[in-house]
Scaffold this motif. Structure first.
Motif, PDB file in Angstrom:
ATOM      1  N   HIS A 161       1.682   8.903  -7.119  1.00 12.33           N
ATOM      2  CA  HIS A 161       1.045   9.819  -6.175  1.00 12.33           C
ATOM      3  C   HIS A 161       1.895   9.930  -4.921  1.00 12.33           C
ATOM      4  O   HIS A 161       2.767   9.092  -4.680  1.00 12.33           O
ATOM      5  N   ASP A 177       0.874   2.229  -6.273  1.00 11.14           N
ATOM      6  CA  ASP A 177       0.387   1.171  -5.390  1.00 11.14           C
ATOM      7  C   ASP A 177       0.561  -0.223  -5.998  1.00 11.14           C
ATOM      8  O   ASP A 177       0.621  -1.219  -5.260  1.00 11.14           O
ATOM      9  N   HIS A 190       5.089   7.177  -5.290  1.00  9.79           N
ATOM     10  CA  HIS A 190       5.075   5.722  -5.464  1.00  9.79           C
ATOM     11  C   HIS A 190       3.864   5.338  -6.295  1.00  9.79           C
ATOM     12  O   HIS A 190       3.014   6.193  -6.609  1.00  9.79           O
TER      13      HIS A 190
HETATM   14 FE   FE2 Z   1      -0.323   4.864  -2.267  1.00  6.61          FE
END
Ligand code: FE2
Length: 279
Positions: free
Chosen positions: A236, A151, A149
């Motif tokens: 990540h 952030d 994903h």
């Molecule tokens: Fe994350």
């Protein structure tokens, strides 16, 4: 604080690793406070789990109300078929979130750190706004997986500016679920956006670029005290923790105050509870 080489690495890779950023005393204090919060948590209040699988469906009232409060969430695998916890409560919590950096004195002191303010400036965050805190336990044996994903999915702004501050509170290794990232992947597009409309959460698909193949991921092991900063667009993930050792981490998410924070983001603040920076 950062050398020209470190700044160049930040621009190139989308992340930077800073060992020994926090002292053993700072870490011990945060861990003790988290332990107390979990101890005080009555599981009859909520049995909400935190999972990154199907987050639209998993976003219940307990989750939505944690935007500006301090709440505990169970690991997805915390409960057995009989509905009972498989291990002690203290070893069943996935995370605490999401506003203890403003509401809890110990977490606030950890967050309001002149070193962090200086570092944020070096990472080009002007007038940073810290929207979220998470204490992540990654419990032994049942620590949940967090799949690929970005952030920025959760903290959209125009232009995108969210930066993650990830503090290792214990040694994070490939065995207990350290971070993995795609170096340079922050130059790719934002793939999806987590949107809140009232009490309804939806995941908007923005770009069809596939997630990286696991083979390009680089492990980011980190000793306790290490701070890893990464760009909001950096793909990540972290693997499940099947080891006997927990992997506690603390994260903060900050945007650049000169960018426009989306009104669709799930965390919003009001004038009587304003968003603050690192000082
Ligand atoms: Fe994350």
């Amino acid at each position: 604080m950062l050398t020209p080489e470190q700044r160049a690495a930040w621009q190139r890779d989308g992340y930077i690793i800073l060992p020994d950023f926090k002292s053993p005393e700072d870490i011990a204090g945060l861990r003790a406070r988290a332990e107390q919060i979990v101890d005080d948590f009555d599981p009859s209040q909520s049995r909400t789990i935190f999972t990154t699988r199907d987050q639209e469906a998993a976003s219940d009232a307990w989750f939505l109300g944690s935007d500006n409060s301090v709440r505990c969430f169970f690991e997805e695998e915390a409960f057995g078929p009989d509905g009972q916890l498989k291990q002690a409560k203290a070893l069943s919590i996935n995370k605490i979130g999401h506003a203890m950096h403003d509401l809890d004195p110990v977490f606030a002191a950890f967050t309001r750190d002149p070193k962090l303010a200086e570092l944020a400036g070096d990472l080009d965050l002007i007038d940073p706004k810290v929207w979220q805190a998470q204490y992540i336990f990654k419990q032994p044996g049942i620590g949940g997986e967090v799949r690929w994903h970005q952030d920025a999915t959760f903290f959209d702004s125009t232009p995108i500016s969210v930066t993650t501050f990830w503090f290792a509170l214990e040694d994070a290794t490939v065995d207990n679920g350290c971070l993995w990232a795609e170096p340079g992947g922050h130059r790719g597009p934002l793939r999806e956006r987590f949107v809140r409309t009232g009490d309804v959460i939806s995941m908007e698909k923005l770009d069809t670029t596939p997630w990286p193949d696991d083979s390009v991921a680089v492990a980011l092991p980190a000793k306790a005290g290490t701070l890893i900063c990464f760009h909001g667009l950096l793909p990540h993930y972290s693997a499940p923790n099947r080891s006997p050792l927990s992997r506690h981490a603390f994260t903060l998410h900050a945007t650049n105050g000169t960018t426009e924070y989306s009104e669709k983001n799930w965390i919003q603040r009001t004038h009587d509870f304003p968003v603050r920076g690192f000082i």
